[in-house]
Design a protein around this motif. Structure first.
Motif, PDB file in Angstrom:
ATOM      1  N   ASN A 305     -62.345 -39.145  19.198  1.00  0.00           N
ATOM      2  CA  ASN A 305     -62.779 -39.288  20.522  1.00  0.00           C
ATOM      3  C   ASN A 305     -63.665 -40.523  20.737  1.00  0.00           C
ATOM      4  N   GLN A 306     -64.521 -40.689  19.563  1.00  0.00           N
ATOM      5  CA  GLN A 306     -65.515 -41.846  19.781  1.00  0.00           C
ATOM      6  C   GLN A 306     -65.209 -43.148  19.025  1.00  0.00           C
ATOM      7  N   GLY A 307     -63.914 -42.988  18.686  1.00  0.00           N
ATOM      8  CA  GLY A 307     -63.053 -44.093  17.963  1.00  0.00           C
ATOM      9  C   GLY A 307     -63.498 -44.246  16.612  1.00  0.00           C
ATOM     10  N   GLY A 308     -63.863 -43.363  15.846  1.00  0.00           N
ATOM     11  CA  GLY A 308     -64.264 -43.716  14.452  1.00  0.00           C
ATOM     12  C   GLY A 308     -63.863 -42.163  13.548  1.00  0.00           C
ATOM     13  N   THR A 309     -64.534 -42.228  12.296  1.00  0.00           N
ATOM     14  CA  THR A 309     -64.479 -41.057  11.542  1.00  0.00           C
ATOM     15  C   THR A 309     -65.497 -40.256  11.432  1.00  0.00           C
ATOM     16  N   VAL A 310     -65.507 -39.144  10.664  1.00  0.00           N
ATOM     17  CA  VAL A 310     -66.531 -38.320  10.611  1.00  0.00           C
ATOM     18  C   VAL A 310     -67.877 -38.815   9.984  1.00  0.00           C
ATOM     19  N   SER A 311     -67.695 -39.755   8.839  1.00  0.00           N
ATOM     20  CA  SER A 311     -68.714 -40.398   8.001  1.00  0.00           C
ATOM     21  C   SER A 311     -69.709 -41.198   9.238  1.00  0.00           C
ATOM     22  N   GLU A 312     -69.029 -41.838  10.066  1.00  0.00           N
ATOM     23  CA  GLU A 312     -69.694 -42.445  11.017  1.00  0.00           C
ATOM     24  C   GLU A 312     -70.271 -41.794  12.501  1.00  0.00           C
ATOM     25  N   PHE A 313     -69.471 -40.954  12.852  1.00  0.00           N
ATOM     26  CA  PHE A 313     -70.167 -40.339  13.825  1.00  0.00           C
ATOM     27  C   PHE A 313     -70.596 -38.641  13.921  1.00  0.00           C
ATOM     28  N   VAL A 314     -70.148 -37.899  13.043  1.00  0.00           N
ATOM     29  CA  VAL A 314     -70.570 -36.402  12.679  1.00  0.00           C
ATOM     30  C   VAL A 314     -70.910 -36.614  11.202  1.00  0.00           C
ATOM     31  N   LYS A 315     -72.023 -37.202  11.185  1.00  0.00           N
ATOM     32  CA  LYS A 315     -72.678 -37.429   9.603  1.00  0.00           C
ATOM     33  C   LYS A 315     -73.087 -36.107   8.933  1.00  0.00           C
ATOM     34  N   ASP A 316     -73.470 -35.014   9.646  1.00  0.00           N
ATOM     35  CA  ASP A 316     -73.722 -33.873   9.378  1.00  0.00           C
ATOM     36  C   ASP A 316     -72.648 -32.654   9.182  1.00  0.00           C
TER      37      ASP A 316
END
Length: 339
Positions: A305-316
């Motif tokens: 939804n933020q236009g990215g991957t978990v490594s970029e936007f949900v790092k934890d």
């Protein structure tokens, strides 16, 4: 690669020096020769030609064949270093199975490990790389080729995304017009002509390929020498497993000719009852294994939804570790060009 040599390249990655030299310059005078020539075109690697040419060809034709053969092998030897140490991986899967999400998160994980990654989307939807490009759609090879023709440059079709991942979208025809598979072939030919791999020198190239059908175009990564290892994304859903079986059969058929090899199934879970057991059983039936279990998680949707991957936007998120594990498995199961 020169245009002359490129045109001689067969789908095995070997040059069609012999058949072109004979059949393109010498007319077949009887049905036996015609049958042989047609058979050789279909399976050039499976049709030994030495005895045939030694019996039928005049000295001048033999000389042409010897020269073409020497040129082809010299070209291969001179250009082998250009793809030295480059891992070439294709990821197939049924449409909507989460193949592009899996691939983009894998590319991000590999990039954060220090690898230079190129991701090539081979789907007419052209959405393989959007999660690496801040949710934005990039121009496709076919679109740019149509708009710019011979003036097309690499910077028109290769874009740098998250973690330095090089993003390319092959594109497809206007819906209802043309052949998507043929579009992939045209895009691959243009990338080769512009020497994309030689210019950017990626450590890993990942082809994200639609796997509902494995026609000539969609099979290009596994039969044209572009990919060496293949992974299939599947869930426990019946149609996803059916598509996985078809893809595996195609890979098996091409594998007999020395093409890409199936390395395993990436289970992208849909929370179906007994899903892991179902997929493990299906994998065993097609002669492979489940290489990674990717659980269903809302964190993936949050990142998308933020236009990215978990490594970029949900790092934890625990999903970051899941994709890191997948990256390690893929690295362990793939080979570089030097091996």
């Amino acid at each position: 690669m020169s245009s002359e040599l490129r045109k001689q390249r067969t789908d095995t990655g070997i040059f069609r020096w012999s058949v072109d030299a004979f059949c393109g310059r010498t007319s077949c005078k009887n049905q036996r020769r015609e049958k042989f020539c047609e058979s050789s075109r279909r399976n050039p690697a499976e049709q030994p030609l030495r005895a045939f040419f030694g019996y039928f060809l005049p000295p001048r034709a033999k000389s042409i064949i010897a020269r073409k053969r020497k040129e082809a092998h010299q070209f291969i030897n001179n250009n082998t270093h250009k793809e030295k140490n480059m891992r070439k991986i294709a990821i197939y899967g049924k449409g909507g199975i989460g193949k592009s999400t899996t691939t983009s998160n894998l590319s991000a994980a590999l990039a954060l490990k220090g690898y230079k990654v190129m991701q090539v989307g081979c789907d007419p939807k052209s959405d393989s790389t959007k999660n690496l490009m801040e949710g934005k759609r990039i121009p496709t090879v076919l679109e740019q080729l149509k708009a710019k023709g011979e003036a097309l440059k690499l910077e028109d079709i290769v874009f740098e995304g998250f973690g330095g991942v090089l993003c390319v979208e092959a594109g497809g025809p206007t819906p209802g017009i043309g052949c998507a598979g043929r579009g992939i072939i045209s895009a691959f030919e243009k990338l080769a002509e512009l020497e994309a791999f030689e210019t950017y020198k990626p450590d890993i190239v990942i082809y994200d390929v639609l796997g509902d059908v494995v026609c000539g175009g969609f099979a290009m990564p596994i039969r044209g020498g572009y990919a060496r290892e293949v992974f299939i994304v599947s869930s426990g859903e019946m149609m996803a497993l059916y598509a996985a079986s078809n893809i595996a059969q195609a890979i098996k058929n091409f594998g007999r000719r020395g093409y890409a090899r199936l390395k395993g199934i990436i289970l992208n879970a849909k929370n179906i009852e007994n899903e892991q057991e179902l997929v493990a059983k299906a994998a065993a039936e097609i002669g492979t294994e489940v290489v990674q279990y990717v659980p269903r998680s809302g964190d993936i949707q949050i990142a998308e939804n933020q236009g990215g991957t978990v490594s970029e936007f949900v790092k934890d998120s625990p999903m970051v570790q899941v994709y890191n594990e997948l990256a390690e498995r893929v690295l362990a199961m793939s080979e570089d060009e030097e091996e």
